[in-house]
Design a protein around this motif. Structure first.
Motif, PDB file in Angstrom:
ATOM      1  N   HIS A 112     -16.934  -3.859   0.863  1.00  0.00           N
ATOM      2  CA  HIS A 112     -16.309  -4.722   1.860  1.00  0.00           C
ATOM      3  C   HIS A 112     -15.245  -5.567   1.194  1.00  0.00           C
ATOM      4  CE1 HIS A 112     -19.120  -4.400   5.439  1.00  0.00           C
ATOM      5  NE2 HIS A 112     -19.565  -3.524   4.567  1.00  0.00           N
ATOM      6  N   ASP A 139      -3.616  -3.790 -12.575  1.00  0.00           N
ATOM      7  CA  ASP A 139      -4.719  -4.749 -12.511  1.00  0.00           C
ATOM      8  C   ASP A 139      -6.003  -4.030 -12.114  1.00  0.00           C
ATOM      9  OD1 ASP A 139      -3.083  -6.783 -13.136  1.00  0.00           O
ATOM     10  OD2 ASP A 139      -2.971  -7.660 -11.137  1.00  0.00           O
ATOM     11  N   ARG A 142     -12.628  -5.977  -9.511  1.00  0.00           N
ATOM     12  CA  ARG A 142     -14.051  -5.692  -9.443  1.00  0.00           C
ATOM     13  C   ARG A 142     -14.495  -5.899  -8.007  1.00  0.00           C
ATOM     14  NH1 ARG A 142     -18.525  -6.345 -13.059  1.00  0.00           N
ATOM     15  NH2 ARG A 142     -20.333  -5.708 -11.866  1.00  0.00           N
ATOM     16  N   ASN A 144     -17.293  -6.486  -5.489  1.00  0.00           N
ATOM     17  CA  ASN A 144     -18.661  -6.984  -5.638  1.00  0.00           C
ATOM     18  C   ASN A 144     -19.383  -7.192  -4.318  1.00  0.00           C
ATOM     19  OD1 ASN A 144     -17.119  -9.082  -4.882  1.00  0.00           O
ATOM     20  ND2 ASN A 144     -17.900 -10.548  -6.355  1.00  0.00           N
TER      21      ASN A 144
ATOM     22  N   PRO B  74     -14.668 -14.216   6.072  1.00  0.00           N
ATOM     23  CA  PRO B  74     -15.530 -13.350   5.275  1.00  0.00           C
ATOM     24  C   PRO B  74     -15.211 -13.460   3.791  1.00  0.00           C
ATOM     25  CG  PRO B  74     -13.877 -12.044   6.360  1.00  0.00           C
ATOM     26  CD  PRO B  74     -13.711 -13.443   6.865  1.00  0.00           C
ATOM     27  N   ASP B  75     -16.185 -13.042   3.004  1.00  0.00           N
ATOM     28  CA  ASP B  75     -16.029 -13.064   1.561  1.00  0.00           C
ATOM     29  C   ASP B  75     -14.920 -12.098   1.151  1.00  0.00           C
ATOM     30  OD1 ASP B  75     -17.728 -13.927  -0.916  1.00  0.00           O
ATOM     31  OD2 ASP B  75     -17.151 -11.852  -1.247  1.00  0.00           O
ATOM     32  N   PRO B  76     -14.079 -12.451   0.160  1.00  0.00           N
ATOM     33  CA  PRO B  76     -13.031 -11.501  -0.224  1.00  0.00           C
ATOM     34  C   PRO B  76     -13.595 -10.179  -0.739  1.00  0.00           C
ATOM     35  CG  PRO B  76     -13.012 -13.424  -1.658  1.00  0.00           C
ATOM     36  CD  PRO B  76     -13.927 -13.739  -0.534  1.00  0.00           C
ATOM     37  N   GLY B  77     -14.727 -10.237  -1.424  1.00  0.00           N
ATOM     38  CA  GLY B  77     -15.344  -8.982  -1.852  1.00  0.00           C
ATOM     39  C   GLY B  77     -14.768  -8.399  -3.115  1.00  0.00           C
ATOM     40  N   PHE B  78     -13.859  -9.100  -3.775  1.00  0.00           N
ATOM     41  CA  PHE B  78     -13.309  -8.586  -5.027  1.00  0.00           C
ATOM     42  C   PHE B  78     -12.841  -9.766  -5.852  1.00  0.00           C
ATOM     43  CE2 PHE B  78      -8.811  -9.446  -4.460  1.00  0.00           C
ATOM     44  CZ  PHE B  78      -8.721  -9.627  -3.100  1.00  0.00           C
ATOM     45  N   TYR B  79     -12.673  -9.518  -7.133  1.00  0.00           N
ATOM     46  CA  TYR B  79     -11.996 -10.489  -7.974  1.00  0.00           C
ATOM     47  C   TYR B  79     -11.265  -9.747  -9.074  1.00  0.00           C
ATOM     48  CZ  TYR B  79     -16.207 -10.127 -10.922  1.00  0.00           C
ATOM     49  OH  TYR B  79     -17.240  -9.670 -11.680  1.00  0.00           O
ATOM     50  N   LEU B  80     -10.311 -10.432  -9.679  1.00  0.00           N
ATOM     51  CA  LEU B  80      -9.469  -9.805 -10.700  1.00  0.00           C
ATOM     52  C   LEU B  80     -10.245  -9.785 -12.004  1.00  0.00           C
ATOM     53  CD1 LEU B  80      -6.606  -8.695 -11.066  1.00  0.00           C
ATOM     54  CD2 LEU B  80      -5.951 -10.930 -11.859  1.00  0.00           C
ATOM     55  N   GLU B  81     -10.573  -8.585 -12.462  1.00  0.00           N
ATOM     56  CA  GLU B  81     -11.377  -8.506 -13.680  1.00  0.00           C
ATOM     57  C   GLU B  81     -10.494  -8.489 -14.912  1.00  0.00           C
ATOM     58  OE1 GLU B  81     -15.547  -6.574 -14.231  1.00  0.00           O
ATOM     59  OE2 GLU B  81     -13.985  -5.090 -14.500  1.00  0.00           O
ATOM     60  N   SER B  82      -9.493  -7.609 -14.940  1.00  0.00           N
ATOM     61  CA  SER B  82      -8.569  -7.643 -16.074  1.00  0.00           C
ATOM     62  C   SER B  82      -7.169  -7.437 -15.534  1.00  0.00           C
ATOM     63  CB  SER B  82      -8.925  -6.567 -17.090  1.00  0.00           C
ATOM     64  OG  SER B  82      -8.704  -5.304 -16.539  1.00  0.00           O
ATOM     65  N   ALA B  83      -6.284  -8.360 -15.895  1.00  0.00           N
ATOM     66  CA  ALA B  83      -4.918  -8.302 -15.397  1.00  0.00           C
ATOM     67  C   ALA B  83      -4.031  -7.694 -16.462  1.00  0.00           C
ATOM     68  CB  ALA B  83      -4.437  -9.697 -15.039  1.00  0.00           C
ATOM     69  N   VAL B  84      -3.034  -6.946 -16.033  1.00  0.00           N
ATOM     70  CA  VAL B  84      -2.042  -6.450 -16.986  1.00  0.00           C
ATOM     71  C   VAL B  84      -1.180  -7.644 -17.393  1.00  0.00           C
ATOM     72  CG1 VAL B  84      -1.993  -4.101 -16.139  1.00  0.00           C
ATOM     73  CG2 VAL B  84      -0.497  -5.772 -15.114  1.00  0.00           C
ATOM     74  N   ARG B  86       1.689 -10.067 -17.617  1.00  0.00           N
ATOM     75  CA  ARG B  86       2.790 -10.254 -16.663  1.00  0.00           C
ATOM     76  C   ARG B  86       3.619 -11.457 -17.046  1.00  0.00           C
ATOM     77  NH1 ARG B  86      -0.535 -10.393 -11.388  1.00  0.00           N
ATOM     78  NH2 ARG B  86      -2.240  -9.459 -12.495  1.00  0.00           N
TER      79      ARG B  86
END
Lengths: 221, 86
Positions: A112, A139, A142, A144, B74-84, B86
């Motif tokens: 989701h 990029d 993740r 979750n 709602p919850d975004p459901g993701f986060y940035l784990e490793s960024a190139v 920039r």
């Protein structure tokens, strides 16, 4: 004189021979330049925005300004959640069946993103229905939140979401795609003026690069 | 101090003007509108008048408009784990 013509002819023949025989080429309508006309949506993969890519060689003064700009963009991306305070509590049926799910060869996930489910598996390319601000190609995100993880024989359903410690799902940002420009004519009654409204939205492309269901030992240990 | 959290679940259209007036007095102008009022006999009486239309909950604190909006988001459901870089 005849030798000259002879020579030129042989030259021409060699020139013809060195070219690829026309039968080896695909028909013209299959050439990439032509095949593009078939696609209704134009593929438009964007390189990172100039202000971001050019931030390396710019002088420090401009760089500071850019980094501020970049930071404001980066602040739109959700940050990693805090580590959950409660230890993972698994019910007996999960303890029994999770290893069976984990050893199955390929998994799917119903991830989701902003509340919308995307049923994907590894290698899938997802065109999100929106332009994700602040991310650039390369990029790794993740994912979750998942409402279901499954394989051919087993499905783990969450209520409403599966605990994010049970699985690892990563997606790589591939770029941005733009839709064909839409032009809508706006008219008012009893008025000859026609206003044309143009819109061309951008969409972020993700590729699901990794999906693991963790083993029971990893979760408890 | 506890509060009533009142949400309008059904519209007051077609009801007597007096009932619609109670909804208006509570500030419930459209379905799913949520308002907070301190727990008092007066508010309890107003709720009784429109009890078929609203969902009521007793809460400790009145939420602000922003907090209510954040609750719905709602919850975004993701986060940035490793960024190139920039």
């Amino acid at each position: 004189m005849s030798t000259v013509t002879m020579l030129s002819r042989t030259l021409r023949r060699t020139a013809v021979d060195t070219r690829i025989p026309s039968s080896a080429l695909p028909p013209t309508f299959l050439l990439p330049s032509r095949a593009r006309y078939f696609n209704s949506t134009t593929q438009h993969v964007e390189s990172p925005p100039e202000d971001l890519s050019s931030s390396v060689p710019t002088p420090p003064a401009a760089n500071a300004q850019l980094s501020k700009h970049t930071q404001s963009k980066l602040s739109k991306i959700p940050s990693p959640p805090p580590p959950p305070s409660k230890p993972l509590a698994l019910s007996d049926s999960i303890k029994e069946l999770l290893p069976l799910l984990a050893v199955q060869p390929s998994h799917y996930i119903s991830a989701h993103i902003h509340g919308k489910p995307y049923l994907v598996t590894v290698g899938d390319i997802v065109r999100l229905p929106f332009h994700m601000p602040g991310v650039v190609p390369g990029d790794i995100l993740r994912l979750n939140r998942a409402s279901a993880i499954g394989s051919r024989d087993y499905t783990l359903k969450g209520s409403p979401y599966v605990d994010e410690r049970i699985f690892e799902c990563r997606a790589r940002v591939m770029g941005t795609e733009a839709e064909p420009m839409r032009i809508k004519e706006k008219t008012k009654r009893r008025n000859r003026k026609v206003k044309t409204v143009r819109s061309k939205h951008k969409y972020t492309i993700l590729r699901v690069s990794e999906l693991n269901v963790k083993a029971l030992e990893e979760l408890e240990g | 101090m506890s509060y009533f959290r009142i949400t309008l679940m059904r519209s007051g259209i077609g009801l007597p003007k007096r009932t619609q007036g109670v909804l208006k007095a509570l500030g419930l102008r459209q379905i799913m509108k949520t308002v907070f009022y301190p727990v008092t006999p007066e508010v309890a009486g107003q709720i009784m008048k429109v009890k078929e239309l609203v969902a009521v909950q007793e809460v400790d604190r009145a939420l602000t408009k922003e907090e209510l909006k954040a609750e719905r988001r709602p919850d975004p459901g993701f986060y940035l784990e490793s960024a190139v870089p920039r």
